[in-house]
Design a protein around this motif. Structure first.
Motif, mmCIF file in Angstrom:
data_model
loop_
_atom_site.group_PDB
_atom_site.id
_atom_site.type_symbol
_atom_site.label_atom_id
_atom_site.label_comp_id
_atom_site.label_asym_id
_atom_site.label_seq_id
_atom_site.Cartn_x
_atom_site.Cartn_y
_atom_site.Cartn_z
ATOM 1 N N ALA A 1 -7.719 7.589 -8.511
ATOM 2 C CA ALA A 1 -8.513 6.937 -9.738
ATOM 3 C C ALA A 1 -8.574 5.614 -9.923
ATOM 4 C CB ALA A 1 -8.170 8.044 -10.912
ATOM 5 N N GLU A 2 -9.949 4.922 -11.143
ATOM 6 C CA GLU A 2 -9.358 3.685 -10.792
ATOM 7 C C GLU A 2 -9.696 3.502 -11.983
ATOM 8 O OE1 GLU A 2 -10.332 -0.137 -8.355
ATOM 9 O OE2 GLU A 2 -11.246 1.907 -7.593
ATOM 10 N N SER B 1 0.757 -1.286 0.166
ATOM 11 C CA SER B 1 0.048 0.217 -0.006
ATOM 12 C C SER B 1 1.049 1.476 0.252
ATOM 13 C CB SER B 1 -1.094 -0.209 1.185
ATOM 14 O OG SER B 1 -1.337 -1.026 1.105
ATOM 15 N N LEU B 2 1.609 1.926 -1.011
ATOM 16 C CA LEU B 2 2.461 2.592 -1.077
ATOM 17 C C LEU B 2 2.392 3.844 -2.301
ATOM 18 C CD1 LEU B 2 5.833 0.919 -0.390
ATOM 19 C CD2 LEU B 2 4.448 2.129 1.312
ATOM 20 N N GLU B 3 2.192 4.861 -2.313
ATOM 21 C CA GLU B 3 1.521 6.002 -3.294
ATOM 22 C C GLU B 3 2.693 5.330 -4.648
ATOM 23 O OE1 GLU B 3 2.072 10.386 -4.735
ATOM 24 O OE2 GLU B 3 3.583 9.224 -2.490
ATOM 25 N N THR B 4 3.479 4.377 -4.573
ATOM 26 C CA THR B 4 4.493 4.028 -5.929
ATOM 27 C C THR B 4 4.554 3.357 -6.581
ATOM 28 O OG1 THR B 4 6.262 3.086 -4.291
ATOM 29 C CG2 THR B 4 6.399 5.305 -5.412
ATOM 30 N N GLU B 5 3.203 2.702 -5.900
ATOM 31 C CA GLU B 5 3.297 1.119 -6.293
ATOM 32 C C GLU B 5 1.179 1.252 -6.808
ATOM 33 O OE1 GLU B 5 5.350 -1.543 -6.416
ATOM 34 O OE2 GLU B 5 6.782 -0.547 -4.977
ATOM 35 N N VAL B 6 1.295 0.120 -7.895
ATOM 36 C CA VAL B 6 -0.200 -0.045 -8.058
ATOM 37 C C VAL B 6 -0.719 -1.535 -7.938
ATOM 38 C CG1 VAL B 6 -1.064 -0.299 -10.619
ATOM 39 C CG2 VAL B 6 -0.144 0.800 -10.010
ATOM 40 N N ALA B 7 -2.028 -1.385 -7.347
ATOM 41 C CA ALA B 7 -2.573 -2.162 -6.778
ATOM 42 C C ALA B 7 -3.544 -2.908 -7.925
ATOM 43 C CB ALA B 7 -3.514 -2.074 -5.831
ATOM 44 N N TYR B 8 -3.980 -4.366 -7.674
ATOM 45 C CA TYR B 8 -4.672 -5.134 -8.660
ATOM 46 C C TYR B 8 -5.544 -5.942 -7.940
ATOM 47 C CZ TYR B 8 -1.447 -8.476 -9.567
ATOM 48 O OH TYR B 8 -0.330 -9.293 -9.612
ATOM 49 N N PRO C 1 -21.841 -13.798 -14.345
ATOM 50 C CA PRO C 1 -21.292 -13.616 -13.037
ATOM 51 C C PRO C 1 -20.690 -12.003 -14.171
ATOM 52 C CG PRO C 1 -20.832 -15.490 -13.327
ATOM 53 C CD PRO C 1 -21.710 -14.886 -14.636
ATOM 54 N N LEU C 2 -20.635 -11.109 -13.780
ATOM 55 C CA LEU C 2 -19.933 -9.603 -14.300
ATOM 56 C C LEU C 2 -18.788 -9.282 -13.590
ATOM 57 C CD1 LEU C 2 -19.604 -7.063 -15.480
ATOM 58 C CD2 LEU C 2 -20.458 -5.500 -13.763
ATOM 59 N N ILE C 3 -17.568 -9.849 -14.054
ATOM 60 C CA ILE C 3 -16.428 -10.310 -13.651
ATOM 61 C C ILE C 3 -15.031 -9.142 -14.564
ATOM 62 C CG2 ILE C 3 -13.933 -11.682 -13.678
ATOM 63 C CD1 ILE C 3 -16.284 -13.663 -14.519
ATOM 64 N N THR C 4 -14.591 -8.224 -13.841
ATOM 65 C CA THR C 4 -13.896 -7.303 -14.283
ATOM 66 C C THR C 4 -12.305 -7.011 -13.743
ATOM 67 O OG1 THR C 4 -14.696 -5.809 -11.972
ATOM 68 C CG2 THR C 4 -15.435 -5.754 -14.153
ATOM 69 N N PHE C 5 -11.718 -6.428 -14.378
ATOM 70 C CA PHE C 5 -9.870 -6.586 -13.797
ATOM 71 C C PHE C 5 -9.480 -5.280 -13.139
ATOM 72 C CE2 PHE C 5 -5.731 -5.045 -14.314
ATOM 73 C CZ PHE C 5 -4.789 -6.065 -13.427
ATOM 74 N N PHE C 6 -9.162 -4.464 -12.260
ATOM 75 C CA PHE C 6 -9.640 -3.532 -11.770
ATOM 76 C C PHE C 6 -7.785 -2.858 -10.713
ATOM 77 C CE2 PHE C 6 -10.717 -6.271 -8.119
ATOM 78 C CZ PHE C 6 -9.211 -5.430 -7.159
ATOM 79 N N ALA C 7 -6.931 -1.560 -11.193
ATOM 80 C CA ALA C 7 -6.134 -1.427 -10.799
ATOM 81 C C ALA C 7 -6.438 -0.300 -10.104
ATOM 82 C CB ALA C 7 -4.928 -1.587 -11.496
ATOM 83 N N PHE C 8 -5.431 0.565 -9.400
ATOM 84 C CA PHE C 8 -5.814 1.880 -8.399
ATOM 85 C C PHE C 8 -4.253 2.130 -7.911
ATOM 86 C CE2 PHE C 8 -7.616 -1.125 -5.531
ATOM 87 C CZ PHE C 8 -6.790 -1.097 -4.304
ATOM 88 N N PRO C 9 -3.844 3.169 -7.305
ATOM 89 C CA PRO C 9 -2.724 3.738 -7.103
ATOM 90 C C PRO C 9 -2.873 2.613 -5.261
ATOM 91 C CG PRO C 9 -4.036 5.559 -7.708
ATOM 92 C CD PRO C 9 -4.483 4.774 -8.093
ATOM 93 N N GLY C 10 -1.575 2.153 -5.220
ATOM 94 C CA GLY C 10 -1.822 1.477 -3.879
ATOM 95 C C GLY C 10 -1.806 2.052 -2.609
ATOM 96 N N ASP C 11 -1.625 3.420 -2.538
ATOM 97 C CA ASP C 11 -2.061 4.461 -1.177
ATOM 98 C C ASP C 11 -3.664 4.302 -1.479
ATOM 99 O OD1 ASP C 11 -1.539 5.602 -3.356
ATOM 100 O OD2 ASP C 11 -0.443 7.476 -1.762
ATOM 101 N N ALA C 12 -4.132 4.650 -2.260
ATOM 102 C CA ALA C 12 -5.411 5.023 -2.155
ATOM 103 C C ALA C 12 -6.552 4.627 -0.841
ATOM 104 C CB ALA C 12 -6.027 4.440 -3.621
ATOM 105 N N GLY C 13 -6.039 3.413 -0.947
ATOM 106 C CA GLY C 13 -6.783 3.254 0.605
ATOM 107 C C GLY C 13 -8.863 2.863 0.003
ATOM 108 N N HIS C 14 -9.877 2.419 0.732
ATOM 109 C CA HIS C 14 -11.271 2.598 0.385
ATOM 110 C C HIS C 14 -11.771 2.461 2.118
ATOM 111 C CE1 HIS C 14 -9.198 -0.943 -1.330
ATOM 112 N NE2 HIS C 14 -9.949 -0.281 -2.245
ATOM 113 N N ASP C 15 -12.628 3.634 1.610
ATOM 114 C CA ASP C 15 -13.421 4.240 2.262
ATOM 115 C C ASP C 15 -14.931 3.239 1.959
ATOM 116 O OD1 ASP C 15 -15.011 5.825 4.021
ATOM 117 O OD2 ASP C 15 -15.089 7.801 2.785
#
Length: 198
Positions: A104-105, A69-76, A154-168
């Motif tokens: 963004a995501e 969970s770092l700003e420099t990484e891309v979570a997916y 089923p609806l199946i998606t692949f997603f990616a977002f900044p590693g430090d985005a967090g979830h609210d």
């Protein structure tokens, strides 16, 4: 002449195999959301209670593939929203803002059909269609939720977002989304959420 110093990576490479048809992988557990985990998300509370009592089905699941969970990484990861309805409202993900609101995501639909429902804190609403091979860019500042509008797939998606985005998730759990997506004669229709903000 100074000898070159070998670089030490700060993050290990991550490789994950997942099924392009199902979005599933055996390499790590998914985070599962049975219908009961969606309490307060659907407009028709009586229909929700009856559906949970009858059969607390798996409404969606998703994978976090373990990036730091770092700003420099891309979570997916991948997300699988199953077909179904509560009353006339389609199965959906809980939805979230990002903790770092400007994050963004991007989502790529692998299979199925549905909608990406988005809204900003100021109340701007955007809706984009999911179909195989179509990507949806969710701008920063927008809460977003996947809605499966297929009767049987089923609806199946692949997603990616900044590693430090967090979830609210808390804001959505408290207020919901301003709009809901319901089935009207076999087609999705966007309506005002009668429970928004309550």
């Amino acid at each position: 002449m100074t000898a070159a110093v070998p670089l030490t990576p700060t993050t290990k490479a991550v490789a994950t195999a997942f099924d392009l048809a199902t979005g599933l992988t055996d390499e790590r557990p998914s985070l599962k959301r049975p219908l009961s985990a969606m309490a307060g998300m659907y407009a028709d509370t009586a229909a929700f209670d009856a559906a949970v009592a009858a059969d607390d089905v798996l409404s969606y699941e998703f994978y976090d593939f373990g990036v730091p969970s770092l700003e420099t990484e891309v979570a997916y990861g991948t997300s699988i929203t199953y077909p179904g309805k509560v009353g006339d409202e389609y199965f959906m993900t809980k939805g979230h803002f990002h903790t770092r609101l400007e994050s963004a995501e991007i989502y790529l639909c692998l299979s199925g059909q549905g909608l990406m429902l988005m809204e900003s804190p100021e109340g701007d609403i955007q809706v984009e269609e999911f179909r195989p091979g179509r990507s949806v860019y969710v701008p920063g500042r927008y809460a977003h939720r996947s809605v499966n509008t297929s009767p049987d797939e089923p609806l199946i998606t692949f997603f990616a977002f900044p590693g430090d985005a967090g979830h609210d998730y808390g804001t959505i759990e408290t207020k919901g989304f301003r709009k809901i997506v319901v089935d009207r004669d076999g087609s999705p229709e966007l309506l005002d959420n009668p429970r928004w903000g309550n």
